[in-house]
Write a protein that holds these residues in place. Structure first.
Motif, PDB file in Angstrom:
ATOM      1  N   LEU A 140       1.489   4.524   3.872  1.00  0.00           N
ATOM      2  CA  LEU A 140       1.274   3.655   2.715  1.00  0.00           C
ATOM      3  C   LEU A 140       1.100   2.204   3.152  1.00  0.00           C
ATOM      4  O   LEU A 140       0.281   1.476   2.576  1.00  0.00           O
ATOM      5  CB  LEU A 140       2.443   3.780   1.735  1.00  0.00           C
ATOM      6  N   ALA A 141       1.816   1.781   4.172  1.00  0.00           N
ATOM      7  CA  ALA A 141       1.649   0.417   4.682  1.00  0.00           C
ATOM      8  C   ALA A 141       0.234   0.196   5.199  1.00  0.00           C
ATOM      9  O   ALA A 141      -0.369  -0.865   4.976  1.00  0.00           O
ATOM     10  CB  ALA A 141       2.669   0.142   5.786  1.00  0.00           C
ATOM     11  N   PHE A 174       3.100  -4.791  -0.074  1.00  0.00           N
ATOM     12  CA  PHE A 174       3.176  -4.583   1.368  1.00  0.00           C
ATOM     13  C   PHE A 174       4.428  -5.230   1.950  1.00  0.00           C
ATOM     14  O   PHE A 174       5.141  -4.618   2.760  1.00  0.00           O
ATOM     15  CB  PHE A 174       1.929  -5.140   2.050  1.00  0.00           C
ATOM     16  N   ILE A 175       4.707  -6.461   1.559  1.00  0.00           N
ATOM     17  CA  ILE A 175       5.885  -7.162   2.080  1.00  0.00           C
ATOM     18  C   ILE A 175       7.161  -6.400   1.724  1.00  0.00           C
ATOM     19  O   ILE A 175       8.042  -6.195   2.577  1.00  0.00           O
ATOM     20  CB  ILE A 175       5.948  -8.600   1.523  1.00  0.00           C
ATOM     21  N   VAL A 176       7.280  -5.961   0.469  1.00  0.00           N
ATOM     22  CA  VAL A 176       8.483  -5.226   0.053  1.00  0.00           C
ATOM     23  C   VAL A 176       8.599  -3.917   0.824  1.00  0.00           C
ATOM     24  O   VAL A 176       9.688  -3.552   1.294  1.00  0.00           O
ATOM     25  CB  VAL A 176       8.449  -4.962  -1.471  1.00  0.00           C
ATOM     26  N   LEU A 177       7.477  -3.204   0.963  1.00  0.00           N
ATOM     27  CA  LEU A 177       7.515  -1.918   1.666  1.00  0.00           C
ATOM     28  C   LEU A 177       7.900  -2.101   3.129  1.00  0.00           C
ATOM     29  O   LEU A 177       8.751  -1.358   3.655  1.00  0.00           O
ATOM     30  CB  LEU A 177       6.150  -1.229   1.567  1.00  0.00           C
ATOM     31  N   ILE A 178       7.288  -3.068   3.807  1.00  0.00           N
ATOM     32  CA  ILE A 178       7.586  -3.292   5.218  1.00  0.00           C
ATOM     33  C   ILE A 178       9.048  -3.693   5.416  1.00  0.00           C
ATOM     34  O   ILE A 178       9.744  -3.186   6.305  1.00  0.00           O
ATOM     35  CB  ILE A 178       6.646  -4.370   5.796  1.00  0.00           C
ATOM     36  N   MET A 179       9.528  -4.585   4.582  1.00  0.00           N
ATOM     37  CA  MET A 179      10.921  -5.025   4.704  1.00  0.00           C
ATOM     38  C   MET A 179      11.875  -3.876   4.405  1.00  0.00           C
ATOM     39  O   MET A 179      12.870  -3.677   5.122  1.00  0.00           O
ATOM     40  CB  MET A 179      11.183  -6.191   3.761  1.00  0.00           C
ATOM     41  N   THR A 209      -0.157   5.060  13.291  1.00  0.00           N
ATOM     42  CA  THR A 209      -1.176   5.185  12.252  1.00  0.00           C
ATOM     43  C   THR A 209      -2.569   4.929  12.804  1.00  0.00           C
ATOM     44  O   THR A 209      -3.556   5.468  12.293  1.00  0.00           O
ATOM     45  CB  THR A 209      -0.891   4.220  11.086  1.00  0.00           C
ATOM     46  N   LEU A 210      -2.665   4.108  13.848  1.00  0.00           N
ATOM     47  CA  LEU A 210      -3.957   3.879  14.483  1.00  0.00           C
ATOM     48  C   LEU A 210      -4.473   5.155  15.123  1.00  0.00           C
ATOM     49  O   LEU A 210      -5.661   5.497  15.000  1.00  0.00           O
ATOM     50  CB  LEU A 210      -3.840   2.765  15.522  1.00  0.00           C
ATOM     51  N   LEU A 211      -3.613   5.882  15.795  1.00  0.00           N
ATOM     52  CA  LEU A 211      -4.015   7.144  16.424  1.00  0.00           C
ATOM     53  C   LEU A 211      -4.489   8.142  15.370  1.00  0.00           C
ATOM     54  O   LEU A 211      -5.501   8.825  15.549  1.00  0.00           O
ATOM     55  CB  LEU A 211      -2.840   7.715  17.213  1.00  0.00           C
TER      56      LEU A 211
END
Length: 483
Positions: free
Chosen positions: A390-391, A263-268, A156-158
């Motif tokens: 989305l994260a 964010f926590i739910v999405l990442i997990m 995502t950084l790129l």
């Protein structure tokens, strides 16, 4: 720059697209080929059935050894997460992260090839079967595994550094699925590179050749960033290291990480899904081989699954960019539900729920299993790249490498758990775990994630206006939002 820091930029700022952005992403191979090869190398030793591998490497290449070579991926992917986030979050971090991935993959591919090359040149079979040879295989796999967080943490950084707002999701998808393409190619090993036991070295030659391509490409061309900012978010990212360092001193970053429930739910959920899926698909030979399905047929099934995932990922991301802007959660939910349906169908097409082989709840043939795996790959491809984007939106103003790095960290943890479970559980139980896991992911995202878009937006590039970004030869002024 005003006090708003990374959230603002001067009015009338010109956002110009650098035509070399595709060269950095895929054309020259600096990133995409390296990312592909990292996954390909990581899965090499699991791409053939055990008796085939033992014919070349000796009886020491048993299931426990193969599992350990595979498990270095999640182990060192987890251990190297802090270093990857630290490197990519500093000034010029994208270039440093890409170089780290290139060099680690190159040296890993070279080290593990050394004993194989010695055997082929000397004709001494023991050169590839002795203790020091296995030490080289393990060291090589560890180096390759260490490259994973640098590659995947930068996707995502790129995309935000080099691409326009209306191209970011597509660029993220291409960067992310390039890693999955390596897993797709590995299924072709028994079909084109390793057509006999004597040709096993071919897949190691191939991986070293792939490692050389991005190395040469990066030496020729790999700038830190484009000459002009392609979007408001890109400019915010350029000044993020200084602003983020201030926020770290104030304890703001940790607060954002733990206070943002979505964010926590999405990442997990996303990391759980990806990790479990990687572990599950790497076991296709283990699951289907005992049913009498030949390893070449399993290879085609795995290839179809991976190819479908890669193509669908880019297609879904392009659709989000062009037709369904700001509909990331909808795409993620569709992907999760579709994958759940296909995985459940695959499970009941094999012996399960008290029905013993060769029978199953749903009658199956090779083509029906292949179809279930292919469509599971389609929906997996829709799901994964959108989670990365989305994260990044949810965690802003923390840099994109942190959100992607955390997702990769969770991914590696669960992939390791899934691969370890393979040593004690049979194929039926592994399918139970996979189906239940996807169900949990679907429900968690459906009810636990609230979609928000926090990164700076370009007013003039809003899709509703029908305005498309211009090339560097046709610069157009893009307005930045106020803080």
């Amino acid at each position: 720059m005003d006090a708003a820091g990374s959230d603002s930029c001067p009015r009338g700022r010109q956002y110009v697209l650098d035509p070399r952005r595709w060269l950095v992403l895929r054309g020259g191979g600096s990133f995409s080929v390296c990312n592909l090869n990292q996954c390909y190398c990581n899965m090499t030793f699991s791409s053939l059935q055990q008796d085939t591998m033992q014919a070349y490497f000796g009886t020491a290449m048993d299931k426990a050894t193969t599992d350990m070579l595979m498990n270095w991926g999640p182990v060192f992917g987890t251990l190297c997460f802090p270093a990857a986030v630290h490197v990519s979050s500093r000034p010029g971090g994208l270039r440093k992260a890409i170089w780290s991935g290139i060099l680690l993959t190159f040296f890993g591919a070279a080290v593990r090839l050394f004993p194989i090359l010695m055997r082929e040149l000397s004709g001494n079979k023991g050169a590839a079967q002795c203790t020091w040879a296995f030490a080289c295989y393990h060291v090589g796999q560890i180096l390759v595994a260490a490259a994973g967080p640098f590659n995947m943490g930068a996707v995502t950084l790129l995309s935000v550094v080099w691409f326009a707002e209306s191209e970011r999701t597509t660029a993220t998808a291409i960067a992310q699925v390039s890693n999955g393409m390596g897993g797709t190619l590995v299924y072709l090993n028994p079909l084109w590179l390793v057509t006999s036991r004597a040709s096993i070295p071919n897949m190691f030659y191939f991986s070293l050749g792939l490692a050389i391509i991005p190395l040469l490409s990066a030496l020729l061309f790999l700038p830190s960033r484009p000459q002009h900012f392609p979007s408001a978010a890109a400019m915010a990212t350029a000044i993020a290291p200084r602003a983020e360092a201030q926020r770290e001193r104030e304890g703001g970053q940790c607060h954002r990480l733990f206070a943002n429930r979505s964010f926590i739910v999405l990442i997990m959920a996303a990391g759980f899904f990806e990790g479990i899926t990687i572990g599950w698909t790497s076991l296709l030979q283990t699951m289907l081989g005992p049913l009498g399905i030949h390893e070449t047929v399993v290879g085609w099934m795995g290839f179809a699954n991976g190819l479908a995932s890669n193509v669908a990922g880019i297609a879904a991301a392009s659709a989000i960019d062009t037709c369904f802007r700001r509909r990331l959660k909808a795409g993620i939910v569709i992907g999760a539900f579709g994958n759940l349906t296909c995985v459940a169908l695959f499970m009941v097409s094999l012996p399960c729920c008290g029905v013993r082989a060769p029978r199953s709840i749903v009658p199956h043939a090779d083509w029906t299993l292949a179809a279930a795996l292919t469509f599971a790959g389609v929906f997996q491809g829709i799901f994964e790249p959108l989670c990365y984007e989305l994260a990044a939106e949810l965690l802003y103003p923390t840099k994109e490498s942190t959100s992607a790095g955390l997702l990769v960290l969770v991914l590696n943890i669960f992939a390791g758990c899934m691969m370890s479970a393979n040593t004690v559980l049979d194929a039926t139980n592994m399918n139970y775990i996979m189906t239940l896991s996807v169900l949990i992911v679907f429900l968690a995202i459906l009810f636990g994630v609230q979609e928000e878009f926090r990164r700076p937006q370009n007013f003039a590039s809003d899709a509703a206006d029908g305005v498309q970004p211009h090339s560097a030869a046709e610069p157009t002024a893009w307005l930045c939002p106020r803080a």
